[in-house]
Design an enzyme around this catalytic site. Structure first.
Site, short mmCIF file in Angstrom:
data_model
loop_
_atom_site.label_atom_id
_atom_site.label_comp_id
_atom_site.label_asym_id
_atom_site.label_seq_id
_atom_site.Cartn_x
_atom_site.Cartn_y
_atom_site.Cartn_z
N GLY A 117 31.07 37.08 41.92
CA GLY A 117 31.79 35.85 41.56
C GLY A 117 33.01 35.63 42.43
O GLY A 117 34.09 35.34 41.94
N ALA A 118 32.80 35.73 43.75
CA ALA A 118 33.95 35.66 44.67
C ALA A 118 34.05 34.32 45.39
O ALA A 118 34.79 34.19 46.35
CB ALA A 118 33.86 36.80 45.68
N ARG A 136 35.35 31.63 44.25
CA ARG A 136 36.61 30.94 43.92
C ARG A 136 37.40 31.81 42.95
O ARG A 136 36.96 32.91 42.58
CB ARG A 136 36.34 29.57 43.29
CG ARG A 136 35.55 29.62 42.02
CD ARG A 136 35.48 28.27 41.32
NE ARG A 136 34.78 28.42 40.06
CZ ARG A 136 33.46 28.30 39.92
NH1 ARG A 136 32.71 28.01 40.96
NH2 ARG A 136 32.89 28.47 38.74
N VAL A 191 23.94 37.29 38.99
CA VAL A 191 24.05 38.68 38.49
C VAL A 191 23.21 38.91 37.23
O VAL A 191 22.94 40.05 36.87
CB VAL A 191 25.53 39.09 38.23
CG1 VAL A 191 26.32 39.12 39.52
CG2 VAL A 191 26.19 38.21 37.18
N TYR A 225 32.29 34.41 24.06
CA TYR A 225 33.04 34.97 25.20
C TYR A 225 33.81 36.21 24.77
O TYR A 225 33.79 37.23 25.47
CB TYR A 225 33.97 33.89 25.74
CG TYR A 225 34.78 34.29 26.96
CD1 TYR A 225 34.19 34.34 28.22
CD2 TYR A 225 36.14 34.60 26.86
CE1 TYR A 225 34.94 34.69 29.35
CE2 TYR A 225 36.88 34.94 27.97
CZ TYR A 225 36.28 34.99 29.21
OH TYR A 225 37.03 35.34 30.32
N ALA A 232 33.21 38.23 22.29
CA ALA A 232 32.27 39.33 22.01
C ALA A 232 31.75 39.95 23.31
O ALA A 232 31.64 41.17 23.43
CB ALA A 232 31.11 38.81 21.16
N LYS A 265 33.22 39.93 26.26
CA LYS A 265 34.28 40.65 26.97
C LYS A 265 34.66 41.94 26.24
O LYS A 265 35.11 42.90 26.87
CB LYS A 265 35.50 39.73 27.16
CG LYS A 265 35.25 38.60 28.15
CD LYS A 265 34.87 39.12 29.54
CE LYS A 265 34.77 38.04 30.59
NZ LYS A 265 34.38 38.56 31.93
P1 NAP Z 1 36.03 30.87 37.89
O1 NAP Z 1 37.12 30.29 38.71
O2 NAP Z 1 35.27 30.01 36.95
O3 NAP Z 1 34.99 31.60 38.88
C1 NAP Z 1 33.86 32.23 38.36
C2 NAP Z 1 33.10 32.90 39.47
O4 NAP Z 1 31.96 33.55 38.88
C3 NAP Z 1 32.59 31.91 40.51
O5 NAP Z 1 32.73 32.48 41.79
C4 NAP Z 1 31.09 31.77 40.15
O6 NAP Z 1 30.29 31.56 41.31
C5 NAP Z 1 30.80 33.16 39.61
N1 NAP Z 1 29.62 33.19 38.77
C6 NAP Z 1 29.37 32.53 37.60
N2 NAP Z 1 28.16 32.84 37.16
C7 NAP Z 1 27.61 33.70 38.03
C8 NAP Z 1 26.38 34.38 38.11
N3 NAP Z 1 25.43 34.20 37.18
N4 NAP Z 1 26.16 35.21 39.16
C9 NAP Z 1 27.08 35.39 40.12
N5 NAP Z 1 28.28 34.77 40.10
C10 NAP Z 1 28.53 33.93 39.06
O7 NAP Z 1 36.55 32.09 37.01
P2 NAP Z 1 37.85 33.04 37.15
O8 NAP Z 1 38.89 32.47 36.30
O9 NAP Z 1 38.14 33.35 38.56
O10 NAP Z 1 37.30 34.33 36.37
C11 NAP Z 1 36.83 35.50 37.02
C12 NAP Z 1 36.62 36.57 35.96
O11 NAP Z 1 37.84 36.82 35.27
C13 NAP Z 1 35.59 36.18 34.90
O12 NAP Z 1 34.85 37.32 34.53
C14 NAP Z 1 36.46 35.72 33.75
O13 NAP Z 1 35.79 35.83 32.51
C15 NAP Z 1 37.63 36.66 33.87
N6 NAP Z 1 38.85 36.17 33.24
C16 NAP Z 1 39.40 34.96 33.60
C17 NAP Z 1 40.55 34.53 32.96
C18 NAP Z 1 41.19 33.21 33.29
O14 NAP Z 1 42.08 32.79 32.52
N7 NAP Z 1 40.83 32.52 34.36
C19 NAP Z 1 41.14 35.32 31.98
C20 NAP Z 1 40.56 36.53 31.64
C21 NAP Z 1 39.42 36.94 32.28
P3 NAP Z 1 29.33 30.28 41.54
O15 NAP Z 1 30.17 29.05 41.42
O16 NAP Z 1 28.78 30.53 42.90
O17 NAP Z 1 28.28 30.34 40.46
#
Ligand code: NAP
Length: 241
Positions: free
Chosen positions: A9-10, A12, A57, A148, A150, A152
């Site tokens: 998920g890199a 963005r 994934v 979500y 559950a 996490k």
């Molecule tokens: P984001 O900006 O929505 O980015 C999500 C990334 O995951 C994107 O690169 C997307 O790639 C990828 N992705 C989604 N489904 C996928 C799949 N099936 N296979 C491979 N890649 C996939 O999210 P983020 O905020 O950076 O979050 C990153 C992580 O941190 C997540 O696990 C999220 O739950 C966790 N997190 C985020 C927050 C927050 O407030 N932002 C807080 C706590 C935890 P594509 O676009 O190419 O599908």
């Protein structure tokens, strides 16, 4: 030999910030994406040392193919960061079985797939680090984010148990459980909700992807060799345990 990391998920957000940081520090970075090919290719083009690799994934076959490709390019994987994730905000009673299953397939089964794909190499080398992205909601639970939360929480359980199992092989497993980070995942939040979240955060700001990337880089480094099975939460004081 440069250190190597596979970040899921890199394309963005947190994953892209981590990919940029590791690359700047001289690591070879495999930046996984699922759908956002253009963004992942742009990231790879902007930093020598970043390789864009596609896989959903949630799909075992795609993860195995991606891992083979990374091993072919880099020779080994020192660090796996399971960052790919999806979220959903909905009343629990409205969540469909399809939505529930997809959320678990990406957020939990995705971690299972990627860990299983890289662990044989790490066990052979008797070294490696796995970092799994959980969330404060996996620690405390969030209203309208039951699936979500559950999922996490499951990532936390998986990480703690796996840390015990692979510790004797010289491999560490930790969870990073961020608070609210300003990424596309939270793009739908309106101004009032964002202001409320800032107010609830003792530091008075939302986190930046780089705040999480810095922690991931530390946990991937030799400075963190004695840390395993832990849940570390960059959250501005939003949750204090
Ligand atoms: P984001 O900006 O929505 O980015 C999500 C990334 O995951 C994107 O690169 C997307 O790639 C990828 N992705 C989604 N489904 C996928 C799949 N099936 N296979 C491979 N890649 C996939 O999210 P983020 O905020 O950076 O979050 C990153 C992580 O941190 C997540 O696990 C999220 O739950 C966790 N997190 C985020 C927050 C927050 O407030 N932002 C807080 C706590 C935890 P594509 O676009 O190419 O599908």
């Amino acid at each position: 030999m440069p250190s190597t990391v596979l970040i899921t998920g890199a394309s963005r957000g947190i994953g892209a910030a981590a990919a940029r940081l590791f690359a700047q520090k001289g690591w070879q970075v495999a930046a996984n994406y699922c759908q956002s090919e253009k963004e992942a290719r742009a990231l790879a083009a902007s930093h020598p040392g970043i390789l864009a690799v596609q896989a959903d994934v949630a799909d075992r076959g795609q993860v195995d193919r991606m891992t083979k490709e990374v091993l072919h390019q880099f020779g080994h994987i020192d660090v796996l960061i399971n960052n790919a994730g999806i979220a959903q905000q909905k009343l629990f009673t409205d969540v469909t079985e399809t939505e529930w299953e997809r959320l678990f397939s990406v957020n939990v089964t995705g971690v299972f797939h990627c860990c299983q794909a890289v662990l044989p190499g790490m066990i052979r080398r008797q070294r490696g680090k796995i970092l799994n992205l959980s969330s404060i909601w996996g620690m405390t639970g969030a209203s309208c984010e039951v699936a979500y939360s559950a999922a996490k929480a499951a990532v936390i359980g998986l990480s703690k148990a796996l840390a015990k199992e692979v510790g004797p092989s010289g491999i560490t497993v930790n969870c990073v459980a961020p608070g609210v980070i300003d990424t596309q995942m939270n793009a739908a939040l309106d101004d009032e909700t964002r202001a409320g979240l800032r107010e609830e955060t003792p530091l008075g700001v939302l986190g930046k992807p780089e705040d999480v990337a810095n922690l991931l880089f530390f946990l991937a480094s030799e400075q963190a060799d004695f840390i395993t099975g832990q849940v570390i939460s960059p959250n501005g004081g939003f949750v204090i345990v």
